[in-house]
Design an enzyme around this catalytic site. Structure first.
Site, PDB file in Angstrom:
ATOM      1  N   SER A   8     -40.002-101.479  93.296  1.00 23.28           N
ATOM      2  CA  SER A   8     -39.363-101.406  91.977  1.00 23.28           C
ATOM      3  C   SER A   8     -39.654-100.070  91.319  1.00 23.28           C
ATOM      4  CB  SER A   8     -39.873-102.540  91.078  1.00 23.28           C
ATOM      5  OG  SER A   8     -39.396-102.322  89.763  1.00 23.28           O
ATOM      6  N   HIS A  33     -35.805-101.346  94.569  1.00 26.16           N
ATOM      7  CA  HIS A  33     -35.432-102.377  93.596  1.00 26.16           C
ATOM      8  C   HIS A  33     -35.151-101.691  92.261  1.00 26.16           C
ATOM      9  CE1 HIS A  33     -35.595-106.565  92.069  1.00 26.16           C
ATOM     10  NE2 HIS A  33     -36.203-106.059  91.000  1.00 26.16           N
ATOM     11  N   ASP A  35     -34.092-102.267  88.400  1.00 30.33           N
ATOM     12  CA  ASP A  35     -34.067-103.268  87.325  1.00 30.33           C
ATOM     13  C   ASP A  35     -33.215-102.817  86.148  1.00 30.33           C
ATOM     14  OD1 ASP A  35     -35.972-105.393  88.151  1.00 30.33           O
ATOM     15  OD2 ASP A  35     -37.395-103.731  88.204  1.00 30.33           O
ATOM     16  N   MET A  37     -31.766-103.695  82.502  1.00 35.41           N
ATOM     17  CA  MET A  37     -32.013-104.587  81.354  1.00 35.41           C
ATOM     18  C   MET A  37     -31.156-104.142  80.181  1.00 35.41           C
ATOM     19  SD  MET A  37     -36.138-104.642  81.461  1.00 35.41           S
ATOM     20  CE  MET A  37     -37.025-104.670  83.020  1.00 35.41           C
ATOM     21  N   HIS A  66     -31.215-105.552  90.408  1.00 31.50           N
ATOM     22  CA  HIS A  66     -31.563-106.789  89.699  1.00 31.50           C
ATOM     23  C   HIS A  66     -31.029-106.680  88.273  1.00 31.50           C
ATOM     24  CE1 HIS A  66     -35.175-109.382  88.049  1.00 31.50           C
ATOM     25  NE2 HIS A  66     -34.013-109.979  87.899  1.00 31.50           N
ATOM     26  N   MET A  68     -30.715-107.862  84.760  1.00 30.86           N
ATOM     27  CA  MET A  68     -31.264-108.738  83.712  1.00 30.86           C
ATOM     28  C   MET A  68     -30.432-108.486  82.470  1.00 30.86           C
ATOM     29  SD  MET A  68     -35.270-108.191  84.579  1.00 30.86           S
ATOM     30  CE  MET A  68     -34.929-106.739  85.552  1.00 30.86           C
ATOM     31  N   MET A 137     -38.222-115.494  90.245  1.00 34.12           N
ATOM     32  CA  MET A 137     -39.070-114.643  89.407  1.00 34.12           C
ATOM     33  C   MET A 137     -40.465-115.254  89.331  1.00 34.12           C
ATOM     34  SD  MET A 137     -37.368-111.990  88.468  1.00 34.12           S
ATOM     35  CE  MET A 137     -38.633-111.300  87.395  1.00 34.12           C
ATOM     36  N   GLY A 144     -42.737-104.703  83.780  1.00 39.17           N
ATOM     37  CA  GLY A 144     -43.601-104.594  84.947  1.00 39.17           C
ATOM     38  C   GLY A 144     -45.046-104.859  84.521  1.00 39.17           C
ATOM     39  N   GLY A 145     -45.922-104.982  85.514  1.00 40.72           N
ATOM     40  CA  GLY A 145     -47.349-105.051  85.235  1.00 40.72           C
ATOM     41  C   GLY A 145     -47.881-106.388  84.742  1.00 40.72           C
ATOM     42  N   ASP A 175     -40.392-111.561  92.728  1.00 35.84           N
ATOM     43  CA  ASP A 175     -40.445-110.365  91.879  1.00 35.84           C
ATOM     44  C   ASP A 175     -41.373-110.640  90.705  1.00 35.84           C
ATOM     45  OD1 ASP A 175     -39.874-108.042  90.474  1.00 35.84           O
ATOM     46  OD2 ASP A 175     -37.810-108.612  89.959  1.00 35.84           O
ATOM     47  N   GLY A 176     -42.430-109.831  90.627  1.00 34.41           N
ATOM     48  CA  GLY A 176     -43.342-109.919  89.493  1.00 34.41           C
ATOM     49  C   GLY A 176     -44.766-110.201  89.917  1.00 34.41           C
ATOM     50  N   GLY A 197     -43.848-103.277  92.043  1.00 38.39           N
ATOM     51  CA  GLY A 197     -43.713-102.082  91.220  1.00 38.39           C
ATOM     52  C   GLY A 197     -45.065-101.476  90.925  1.00 38.39           C
TER      53      GLY A 197
END
Ligand code: DX5
Ligand code: ZN
Length: 215
Positions: A8, A33, A35, A37, A66, A68, A137, A144-145, A175-176, A197
């Site tokens: 990611s 990946h 993301d 948003m 991805h 979102m 998910m 992230g994180g 993911d996550g 990520g």
């Protein structure tokens, strides 16, 4: 089953993105990946098409997008035209999932369907025979994180069981919060595409970090 690693770039230092794309390529990861948003579906805004286009031009890796975003349907064609190889949208977003899946397939990209942690697997089952990938998910989407949610392991197991019992070849992506130890838990439960990520970008040696995600 050999795990596929999707890095990611949300955790990249964007001033270093070009260099990071080269490092990711050399790490042996299979996918990037990406993301997207919109600040509505999740409480964060990341990046969109101009960056996707540049990333696609500067990398030959599989681009795993991805979405979102609240209205995925209307962006599918453009997403594919800017280089997405896999397009994943959330079942909780607005619109008819069947229509969105068909729109993705029409572009030639692979179709992924994502579930927030609070959404039961049952919601995805009617679409399993037409998607290429189910994204489970393992954190609340948006940032992230965050820490991996262990209680998602049952959902992964149930999804793998359904796929096997129905003779499907759907990929299961997680993911996550993926790091060396949570990757092992997720793969043991049946996931075969691992998104990571912050774990990758915080590591001193990206190749070692990617290797540590595989069994
Ligand atoms: C979160 C994103 C993730 C994120 C994962 O909403 O979908 O792809 O980048 O980051 P880590 O691996 O740090 O949890
Ligand atoms: Zn993601």
């Amino acid at each position: 089953m050999k795990e596929i690693v999707s890095v990611s770039i949300l955790s990249s230092d964007f001033m270093e993105l070009k260099n990071d794309l080269e490092r990711i390529k050399k790490s042996g990861a299979e996918m990037l990946h990406f993301d997207v948003m919109d600040g509505i579906f999740v409480d964060n805004i990341s990046f969109g098409f101009p960056i996707l286009e540049k990333v696609n031009k500067n990398s030959d890796m599989t681009l795993d997008v991805h979405l979102m975003i609240e209205s995925p349907y209307k962006y599918i064609e453009r997403c594919a035209s800017f280089g997405a190889d896999i397009i994943t949208f959330h079942i909780e977003s607005e619109g008819d999932p069947d229509k969105t899946i068909d729109a993705i397939k029409k572009t030639g990209a692979k179709a992924g369907l994502a579930l927030r942690p609070g959404t039961p697997l049952e919601k995805a089952l009617p679409f399993m025979n037409k998607i290429d990938m189910l994204l489970i998910m393992t954190v609340e989407p948006g940032f992230g994180g965050q820490a991996f949610m262990n209680d998602m392991l049952e959902k992964i197991k149930d999804a793998r069981k359904f796929i096997t019992e129905n003779g499907l070849d759907t990929d299961i992506q997680v993911d996550g919060g993926i790091n060396a130890s949570t990757a092992a838990l997720a793969s043991d439960a049946g996931a075969n595409i691992l998104v990571a990520g912050s774990y990758i970008f915080k590591s001193e040696d990206m190749k070692n970090a990617v290797d540590s995600l595989r069994r």
